[in-house]
Design a protein around this motif. Sequence first.
Motif, PDB file in Angstrom:
ATOM      1  N   THR A  88       3.595   6.282   3.436  1.00 13.29           N
ATOM      2  CA  THR A  88       3.128   7.548   3.993  1.00 13.29           C
ATOM      3  C   THR A  88       4.264   8.450   4.463  1.00 13.29           C
ATOM      4  O   THR A  88       4.125   9.671   4.494  1.00 13.29           O
ATOM      5  N   LYS A  97       0.838  -1.197   0.000  1.00 18.46           N
ATOM      6  CA  LYS A  97       0.000   0.000   0.000  1.00 18.46           C
ATOM      7  C   LYS A  97       0.876   1.251   0.000  1.00 18.46           C
ATOM      8  O   LYS A  97       2.094   1.177  -0.064  1.00 18.46           O
ATOM      9  N   GLY A 133      -8.950   2.391   6.724  1.00 20.23           N
ATOM     10  CA  GLY A 133      -8.107   1.871   5.651  1.00 20.23           C
ATOM     11  C   GLY A 133      -6.716   2.450   5.587  1.00 20.23           C
ATOM     12  O   GLY A 133      -5.965   2.125   4.692  1.00 20.23           O
ATOM     13  N   ARG A 134      -6.379   3.301   6.531  1.00 17.58           N
ATOM     14  CA  ARG A 134      -5.063   3.938   6.540  1.00 17.58           C
ATOM     15  C   ARG A 134      -4.312   3.535   7.800  1.00 17.58           C
ATOM     16  O   ARG A 134      -4.876   3.412   8.881  1.00 17.58           O
ATOM     17  N   GLY A 135      -2.965   3.331   7.626  1.00 18.08           N
ATOM     18  CA  GLY A 135      -2.163   2.899   8.757  1.00 18.08           C
ATOM     19  C   GLY A 135      -1.790   4.037   9.675  1.00 18.08           C
ATOM     20  O   GLY A 135      -1.890   5.189   9.328  1.00 18.08           O
ATOM     21  N   SER A 163       3.906   2.680   6.101  1.00 19.96           N
ATOM     22  CA  SER A 163       2.906   2.545   5.049  1.00 19.96           C
ATOM     23  C   SER A 163       1.518   2.354   5.621  1.00 19.96           C
ATOM     24  O   SER A 163       1.344   2.049   6.815  1.00 19.96           O
ATOM     25  N   ASP A 164       0.529   2.511   4.750  1.00 18.55           N
ATOM     26  CA  ASP A 164      -0.848   2.233   5.118  1.00 18.55           C
ATOM     27  C   ASP A 164      -1.095   0.750   5.350  1.00 18.55           C
ATOM     28  O   ASP A 164      -2.186   0.370   5.802  1.00 18.55           O
ATOM     29  N   ASP A 165      -0.125  -0.099   5.027  1.00 15.51           N
ATOM     30  CA  ASP A 165      -0.282  -1.527   5.307  1.00 15.51           C
ATOM     31  C   ASP A 165       0.028  -1.866   6.761  1.00 15.51           C
ATOM     32  O   ASP A 165       0.114  -3.040   7.134  1.00 15.51           O
ATOM     33  N   CYS A 166       0.205  -0.826   7.592  1.00 15.86           N
ATOM     34  CA  CYS A 166       0.445  -0.970   9.039  1.00 15.86           C
ATOM     35  C   CYS A 166       1.797  -1.606   9.345  1.00 15.86           C
ATOM     36  O   CYS A 166       1.953  -2.264  10.389  1.00 15.86           O
ATOM     37  N   SER A 196      -4.934   0.209  11.996  1.00 15.67           N
ATOM     38  CA  SER A 196      -5.391   1.050  10.879  1.00 15.67           C
ATOM     39  C   SER A 196      -6.727   1.679  11.215  1.00 15.67           C
ATOM     40  O   SER A 196      -7.498   1.154  12.036  1.00 15.67           O
ATOM     41  N   HIS A 216       0.880  -2.262  14.208  1.00 20.99           N
ATOM     42  CA  HIS A 216       0.192  -0.977  14.153  1.00 20.99           C
ATOM     43  C   HIS A 216      -1.259  -1.167  13.722  1.00 20.99           C
ATOM     44  O   HIS A 216      -1.587  -2.070  12.949  1.00 20.99           O
TER      45      HIS A 216
END
Length: 321
Positions: A268, A265, A319-321, A283-286, A316, A314
């Motif tokens: 960030t 993903k 949908g965002r980490g 990243s948003d993939d945590c 989310s 982490h």
Amino acid sequence: MKVPREEKEMKPKKKEENVTNIEIDDKEDDADDAQEIHSGSDYDDDYNDEDLDEDEGTLTESGSEQSEFSENEEICREQYVFLLNTGFGNEEEQKRIKELLHVETRTGPDDSGNAASVVSWAQDDIHKGVRLKHFKTVSSVEWHRKGDYFSTVMPAGESRAILIHQLSKRLTQRLPFKLHGLPVSSTFHPTRSIFFISTKKNIRVYDLLKQKLIKKLETGLREVSSIAIHPGGDNVIVGSREGKLCWFDMDLSSKPYRVLKCHPKDVTSVAFHRSYPLFASCSDDCTAYVFHGMVYSDLNQNPLIVPLEILRGHASANGRG
């Protein structure tokens, strides 16, 4: 022995190494008086030397000591940027910081067309700090290494999308050159009067004193999300919305030295460690990836990049980490 800056250009350049899309295996187991700068130009997709307004004002670096400003923190919320006292430091330092974060008279927008017309400085009694109101939503804030200057990015601000502020004098300045494309972020060089501006596709590097473009880094990415500068100043990492991470050696080429495909993903944020040869991406993939990134003083030796660890756990939100 570290090669002096003046001797670098006389050394033969190291051989360029094109390595792309490296997959990382999953692991179970880190100066003084600034003049107001005007720029009435709009965006342009193509670079042209004639577009640079070289005859306008100059932006100089402050000679203030780092310790006087280092205890301030910025918080960005929509159109507002808050400069707050973190409370660290001894009694004498706290006294200077409180004086620094005191605005006697409110400076508001006007119709003059100057940079100050799009930003107002005011005292924030609730948070005991300084409040800057911009005319558009602020997406990022970056401090200069000496702590007196900081930059703000407003992607919807058109020709005034990036502003540079001086805390000690309550001044706001516009950049002396055109902005090419939609700005994503900006950052200062760690040791020199150089300013980096990232757009969705490229990174442009400007000399603030000479007011000219000195390099354009071509990322080849779909959309840039973040950048970070190595403490040595010659290497740059760039994160993207497609999960890729680019490493640039500016002494080597304007194209990426390495492209690492590590996140499924959006990336960030990216960052270098200030003293150790480490850098990281989140990243948003945590997940957060930690890399070993060694830069050598010998120009004939390429940087060494080794993946070290994947940090997990982490949470989310939306949908965002």
